[in-house]
Design an enzyme around this catalytic site. Structure first.
Site, PDB file in Angstrom:
ATOM      1  N   SER A   1      36.712  35.788  44.525  1.00 58.27           N
ATOM      2  CA  SER A   1      36.786  36.662  43.350  1.00 58.27           C
ATOM      3  C   SER A   1      35.492  36.650  42.537  1.00 58.27           C
ATOM      4  CB  SER A   1      37.960  36.227  42.463  1.00 58.27           C
ATOM      5  OG  SER A   1      39.188  36.372  43.148  1.00 58.27           O
TER       6      SER A   1
ATOM      7  N   GLU B   1      41.174  50.077  43.617  1.00 57.43           N
ATOM      8  CA  GLU B   1      41.659  49.118  44.595  1.00 57.43           C
ATOM      9  C   GLU B   1      42.889  48.371  44.069  1.00 57.43           C
ATOM     10  OE1 GLU B   1      40.213  45.106  47.043  1.00 57.43           O
ATOM     11  OE2 GLU B   1      38.740  46.334  45.982  1.00 57.43           O
TER      12      GLU B   1
END
Length: 385
Positions: free
Chosen positions: A136, A248
Site C-alpha cells: 500500500s 479502483e
C-alpha cells in the site's frame, strides 16, 4: 437483483439495455467456463476476444478509440454483472483501470496505439504496483526507470500482478528520480511481446480467484522507449495513481455487491428446498432473520454504490468516499459469504457448490486495492482537517 434500480440517478435506458446484453453474454460465454478457468489457472484468450466483439469492454471509452463513448457507469455494469455470476477470474476490472489511465493521461499517440486493442480484447492490460517490500505504500517502490539515451532502463520486480501471465501491456510504477519521493514516481508502459529483459514468474497459487492469472513480473535492464512514459512528463505517476485509485476502490465495492446478490440468491433457493426436522430450512426463524439482516445491508450498500457511481460520473467522487465503498463493501461481502455458507451446512464446504468458491474468492477483496486498514486511515484523515 441488479445494480440498476429505479432510484439510481445515473440510470438511462441505454444502461438498462447494456446490462441486459452483458448479462446474456455472460450467461452464454462466462458461466459455462468458470470451473474450467479455475482448473487451468487462466481465462482463455478466446473469451477476451469474444468480450471485445460483444462490446463489453468499450462502453466507457471514446468512440474515436474503438469504444461506445459512454460514461464509466458502463464499466460499473459489466463489473457488477460478472460478480453477480460469482466470477472473479476474468480480469476485466484491471483492464478497465488500465484503459482509464490511458484515457486520462495518455498522449494522443498512446491512446490511438493501445486503446482500440484493449477495447477489442486483442491486448490484455495489467498494472504493476505491488512489490515484495512495498504494498500500500507506493512511495516505497524500488523499481527504477533510469534515463538511457532515447529511452529508459527498467529494473525491479513486482508481485501479485493480476493478468500477469496474459498481459500484453503493463503499466509499471517506477522511480524515475530515486531521491524525489512521490515526485520521483512515473508510470512506464511496457509492451510484453518480444521485450528483452522482461520476464514473467510463476502463476501464483492463491486461496481464491483461481481462474485469474496472478504473477510475479521481473524487469532486468529492460530498455523501454521514451515515448512509453505515460503522459508527457516524468514524476507524474503518484498524482496519476491517486486520481485513479477512487475508481479502483469503487470497482471493488461494485463487485462486492454483485457477489452479495449472487450469494443471497443461491442461498434463498437452497433453503427453500432443503428440509430439516420435517420443515424447510427457510421456515426456521434463525434462517429468516439472517437473510433479512443480509438483505437489508445489501440494499444499503446498493444505495451507497449507486451514489458513488453518480459522483464518479460527475467527477466528484473523493478518495474517502471511494475508500468507504471498498472497505464496507468488501467487509459485507465476506460477512454474507460466511453466513450464507453456514446456511448450506456441510454442502457449503463442498467446492461443487458455488458458495464455497465465492467464500474463498471473497477474502482478498479486503486486501487488494489497498488493505481495509489503509482505507480506514484514509477515511480518518478526511475527518481530521
Amino acid at each position: 437483483m441488479a445494480l440498476i434500480t429505479p432510484h439510481a440517478s445515473w440510470q438511462q435506458e441505454e444502461h438498462t439495455l447494456f446490462s441486459e446484453s452483458v448479462g446474456r453474454f455472460f450467461d452464454a460465454e462466462l458461466v459455462p467456463n468458470i470451473e474450467k478457468w479455475a482448473e487451468q489457472g487462466i481465462v482463455d484468450r478466446e473469451f477476451w476476444n469474444k468480450a471485445g466483439q460483444a462490446g463489453i469492454m468499450g462502453g466507457a471509452i471514446p468512440e474515436i478509440y474503438g469504444g461506445s463513448g459512454g460514461g464509466i457507469a458502463f464499466d460499473a455494469i459489466a463489473i457488477y454483472e460478472q460478480a453477480a455470476r460469482s466470477d472473479f477470474g476474468w480480469g476485466f476490472g484491471i483492464q478497465s483501470i488500465v484503459m482509464h489511465y490511458l484515457v486520462a493521461y495518455g498522449t494522443e499517440a498512446q491512446k490511438q496505439r493501445w486503446l482500440p486493442k484493449l477495447v477489442s480484447g486483442e491486448m490484455i492490460g495489467a498494472i504493476a504496483m505491488t512489490e515484495p517490500g512495498a504494498g500500500s505504500d507506493l512511495q516505497a517502490v524500488r523499481t527504477t526507470a533510469q534515463k538511457d539515451g532515447n529511452g529508459y532502463r527498467l529494473n525491479g520486480s513486482k508481485i501479485f500482478i493480476t493478468n500477469g501471465q496474459s498481459a500484453d501491456l503493463v503499466l509499471v510504477v517506477a522511480k524515475t528520480e530515486k531521491t524525489a519521493g512521490a515526485k520521483g514516481i512515473s508510470l512506464i508502459c511496457v509492451e510484453s511481446e518480444g521485450a528483452d529483459g522482461f520476464r514473467r514468474g510463476r502463476n501464483l497459487k492463491k486461496l481464491g480467484m483461481k481462474g485469474n492469472d496472478t504473477a510475479e513480473l521481473f524487469f532486468e535492464d529492460q530498455h523501454v522507449p521514451a515515448d512509453n512514459l505515460l503522459g508527457t512528463e516524468e514524476g507524474q505517476g503518484f498524482y496519476q495513481l491517486m486520481k485513479q485509485l477512487p475508481w479502483e476502490r469503487l470497482l471493488i465495492g461494485i463487485s462486492a455487491l454483485g457477489a452479495i446478490d449472487f450469494a443471497l440468491s443461491e442461498t434463498i433457493s437452497y433453503v427453500q428446498e432443503r428440509k430439516v426436522f420435517g420443515q424447510r430450512v427457510m421456515d426456521l426463524q434463525n434462517t429468516r432473520f439472517k437473510l433479512a439482516e443480509m438483505k437489508t445491508k445489501a440494499e444499503m450498500l446498493r444505495a451507497f454504490i449507486n451514489n458513488g457511481i453518480a459522483s464518479l460520473e460527475q467527477g466528484t467522487l473523493d478518495a474517502a468516499t471511494a475508500s468507504m465503498a471498498k472497505y464496507w463493501g468488501s467487509e459485507l461481502q465476506n460477512e454474507v459469504a460466511t453466513e450464507c455458507l453456514q446456511l448450506f451446512g456441510g454442502y457449503g464446504y463442498m467446492m461443487e457448490y458455488p458458495i464455497a468458491r465465492l467464500y474463498a474468492d471473497s477474502r482478498v477483496q479486503m486486501i487488494y486495492g489497498g488493505s481495509n486498514e489503509i482505507m480506514k486511515e484514509l477515511i480518518a484523515r478526511s475527518l481530521d482537517t
